[in-house]
Scaffold this motif. Structure first.
Motif, PDB file in Angstrom:
ATOM      1  N   ALA A   1     -10.558   3.067  13.136  1.00  0.00           N
ATOM      2  CA  ALA A   1     -11.239   2.802  11.932  1.00  0.00           C
ATOM      3  C   ALA A   1     -12.297   1.708  11.930  1.00  0.00           C
TER       4      ALA A   1
ATOM      5  N   LEU B   1     -13.608   0.744   3.901  1.00  0.00           N
ATOM      6  CA  LEU B   1     -12.490   1.272   4.611  1.00  0.00           C
ATOM      7  C   LEU B   1     -11.477   1.048   3.921  1.00  0.00           C
TER       8      LEU B   1
ATOM      9  N   ASP C   1      -7.709   0.766   4.130  1.00  0.00           N
ATOM     10  CA  ASP C   1      -6.398   0.853   5.008  1.00  0.00           C
ATOM     11  C   ASP C   1      -5.099   0.885   4.629  1.00  0.00           C
TER      12      ASP C   1
ATOM     13  N   LEU D   1     -13.986   5.629   4.782  1.00  0.00           N
ATOM     14  CA  LEU D   1     -13.158   5.843   6.131  1.00  0.00           C
ATOM     15  C   LEU D   1     -11.439   5.408   5.285  1.00  0.00           C
TER      16      LEU D   1
ATOM     17  N   THR E   1      -7.261   5.178   6.473  1.00  0.00           N
ATOM     18  CA  THR E   1      -6.146   5.235   7.374  1.00  0.00           C
ATOM     19  C   THR E   1      -4.841   5.557   6.579  1.00  0.00           C
TER      20      THR E   1
END
Length: 268
Positions: free
Chosen positions: A128, A181, A183, A226, A228
């Motif tokens: 990522a 992102l 996470d 993005l 995760t």
């Protein structure tokens, strides 16, 4: 009686000198006058450059609001990916290739979300981050947010009033950056037996983020997200309103990098 300087004549003289100088430069350099930009074109280009500079400043501000694990920025490139660390290096190589190809599509202007799914320590955040790095090199503004760190700020906000200002800046960046992102989405949740949940203020924040990053008129993403996660789609929908997850986490297999069968390679 003292007479003042005739500034009109002075300006006219300067104008004549500059005009003559311009003609000499054009002649000496063999410049095609017809190819020179007009004043209107120069003004338009100046306005475009000013807008780009302002946009860069905004994106740099957003990037500075990143929430890194333990407040330590990290980076990763696709060239750093080591498939041979996995028992099935072929599958690991394919995961890296898929992430790379998705990053290239996003870098040239496509807009869609990507999710990296798998157990802890298998390399989700690494790929990522490599994607994030690729998009940053393409000129996009990026922000990294560890949901665990974000939840930690919410837990401290009553004790430390200044944290509210920090959270406001982080939220602004999460809403408006070109690329976000998220996470470890889901680690901020809690579970009791088979019930999952996320504190109400975090729920409300992620709801606002999901709305801001989605264009309801065109029914597509406004900004690239993005994500995760260690959790399945169903588990995330138990933690959050399913509408939030559908706007942030793609169900499309083409936009999912899955780490099935990968082992923890953190080496700790």
């Amino acid at each position: 009686m003292t007479h003042g300087v005739n500034t009109t004549n002075s300006f006219e003289s300067i104008g004549t000198i500059l005009g003559d100088l311009r003609e000499k430069v054009i002649e000496s350099r063999h410049i095609d006058v017809s190819s020179l930009p007009t004043k209107e074109e120069l003004d338009r280009q100046t306005a475009i450059n000013a807008q780009k500079a302002l946009s860069r400043q905004k994106q740099e501000f957003y990037s500075e609001q990143s929430l890194w694990p333990a407040d330590t920025p990290v980076s990763f490139n696709f060239s750093d990916w080591k498939p041979d660390l996995q028992e099935n290096s072929k599958v690991a190589r394919e995961a890296g290739k898929k992430a790379y190809l998705l990053a290239k599509r996003l870098a040239i202007g496509e807009k869609f979300n990507v999710v990296f799914v798998g157990a802890p320590g298998v390399g989700k955040t690494s790929l990522a981050l490599a994607t994030l790095c690729e998009l940053k090199k393409a000129g996009k503004g990026t922000v990294f947010v560890s949901t665990a760190e974000l939840a930690g700020l919410y837990q401290q906000k009553r004790e430390y009033p200044d944290i509210l200002k920090r959270l406001a800046k982080v939220e602004d960046a999460m809403k408006h950056s070109d690329v976000l992102l998220l996470d470890d989405l889901g680690t901020e949740g809690f579970s009791t037996f088979n019930d999952f949940g996320v504190r109400t203020d975090m729920q409300q924040l992620i709801y606002r983020i999901s709305n801001a990053r989605f264009d309801f008129k065109s029914n597509r993403v406004r900004g690239i997200t993005l994500t995760t996660t260690n959790n399945s789609q169903d588990q995330l929908k138990k933690m959050y309103d399913p509408k939030i997850i559908s706007r942030l986490v793609p169900a499309n297999k083409e936009q999912r990098v899955v780490f099935n069968g990968f082992k923890d390679v953190r080496g700790v």
